[in-house]
Design an enzyme around this catalytic site. Sequence first.
Site, PDB file in Angstrom:
ATOM      1  CG  HIS A 128     -11.517  47.447 101.829  1.00  0.00           C
ATOM      2  ND1 HIS A 128      -9.802  47.027 101.564  1.00  0.00           N
ATOM      3  CD2 HIS A 128     -10.980  47.305 103.432  1.00  0.00           C
ATOM      4  CE1 HIS A 128      -9.169  45.963 102.114  1.00  0.00           C
ATOM      5  NE2 HIS A 128     -10.381  45.761 103.823  1.00  0.00           N
ATOM      6  CB  CYS A 129     -16.586  44.498 102.416  1.00  0.00           C
ATOM      7  SG  CYS A 129     -17.521  43.494 103.462  1.00  0.00           S
ATOM      8  N   PRO A 130     -14.826  44.692 105.762  1.00  0.00           N
ATOM      9  CG  PRO A 130     -15.808  45.661 107.687  1.00  0.00           C
ATOM     10  CD  PRO A 130     -15.792  45.915 106.185  1.00  0.00           C
ATOM     11  CG  ASN A 133      -8.621  41.494 105.393  1.00  0.00           C
ATOM     12  OD1 ASN A 133      -8.852  42.208 105.397  1.00  0.00           O
ATOM     13  ND2 ASN A 133      -7.902  40.502 105.571  1.00  0.00           N
ATOM     14  CG  ASN A 134     -10.024  41.564  98.363  1.00  0.00           C
ATOM     15  OD1 ASN A 134      -9.904  42.263  98.009  1.00  0.00           O
ATOM     16  ND2 ASN A 134     -10.156  40.408  98.151  1.00  0.00           N
TER      17      ASN A 134
END
Length: 413
Positions: A128-130, A133-134
């Site tokens: 999950h990549c901040p 945001n997905n």
Amino acid sequence: MNFLSPVVTFQNLHEVRRLCHWGPMVALSVIAICSCMAVLDSIIWYWPLDTTSGSINFIMLINWTVLILYNYFNAMFLGPGYIPLGWKPDNLQDTAYLQFCRLCEGYKAPRSHHCRKCNRCVMKMDHHCPWINNCCGHQNHAYFTSFLLLAPLGCLHAAFIFIMTMYTELYDRVSFGWSSVKIDMSAMRRVHHPIMPFGMAAFAATLFALGLALGTTIAVGMLFVIQMKVILRNKTSIEVWIEEKARDRIQYYQTGEEFIFPYNLGSRWENFKQVFTWSGSPEGDGIEWPVQEKCHQYTLTMEQLKQKADKRVRSVQYRVVEDYNGACCPLAKGFNTFLRTPCTEEPRITLATGDTIYATRGTKWWMYGDKVLNDDQAKEGTRVRGWFPRRCVEKCHYDTADNSTTPEDKKDN
């Protein structure tokens, strides 16, 4: 694939809300600052548009920005692809090889994992990549990796513009060491009459943008290298960790097994084509995958079940002796605990004196585990797990995970 469809068409309002997060705000701000400053420095001071080379440079800068934003928004809004709610395999006997997700009320397909942030089981989840945001997964892995490549290239171009603008506007010569060694840089100067002088404000803004561009080049470039390593082996970051744990499990129990990662097709080019295609859509449906001859669709999921059972056996029971409010960096729990807080988005859990925790991993100052819940919470499928300070608990010497029921056992019953 329609060029603008992933950007202007949203399934629901929730997709637009992804922009309202610190990750996309920071990422888009960096892109905007570097792009705008590079364009302004070029057309006003260093490379004006009244020259052929200046026009080409301007087109290249705009091209970098468009490509970076195109891949960024596709990675964000197209999403990784989700396992349908309530999914189960066509052959019900195959459910014995799969984990059941109580939150999605279905089975986890091979290579899928449940994301606590997205609250869905994600196809071929990498992480999950901040910044977007997905999740990065099956559907958007190619767009995400392309963004990681294009961002450093665009920042390198912008950094060159920043450096040459500051040099040509402030100095005539560059000196290395003593004054006897000099390189004439007068040929790099472009004699023209700028519409505004290169003052202190312009210098400060250019210097700040240069720092952002160089920092982005290094940080994002390293992420690109990491992603390409796993793509060329047809793995994900999670699967790399699963493979390492498989080796540790086999070595610890001396079972003599041989774990073969099933999805590595043997050729880097074949592995590369599983993610990058001319159509922009990855190979496969996100549920069934091509595997090696010695493996089958559930080789990896069976290993995950073994690791899950092993984690239950090796978990250690602790009793809470000090309250903890779930703060990320609790200074009241000690200076080392404050400084050594885990650098992860995994949650912290609140503790009350008398609670029971089953710890599965940890560091010198922090531990990670599951809190034992009451029967009503266990029946609802509630699970509370996360990090907590080690000083807040003490080991239960009278009881261990080997002869008691863990939270996961309760959920499986």
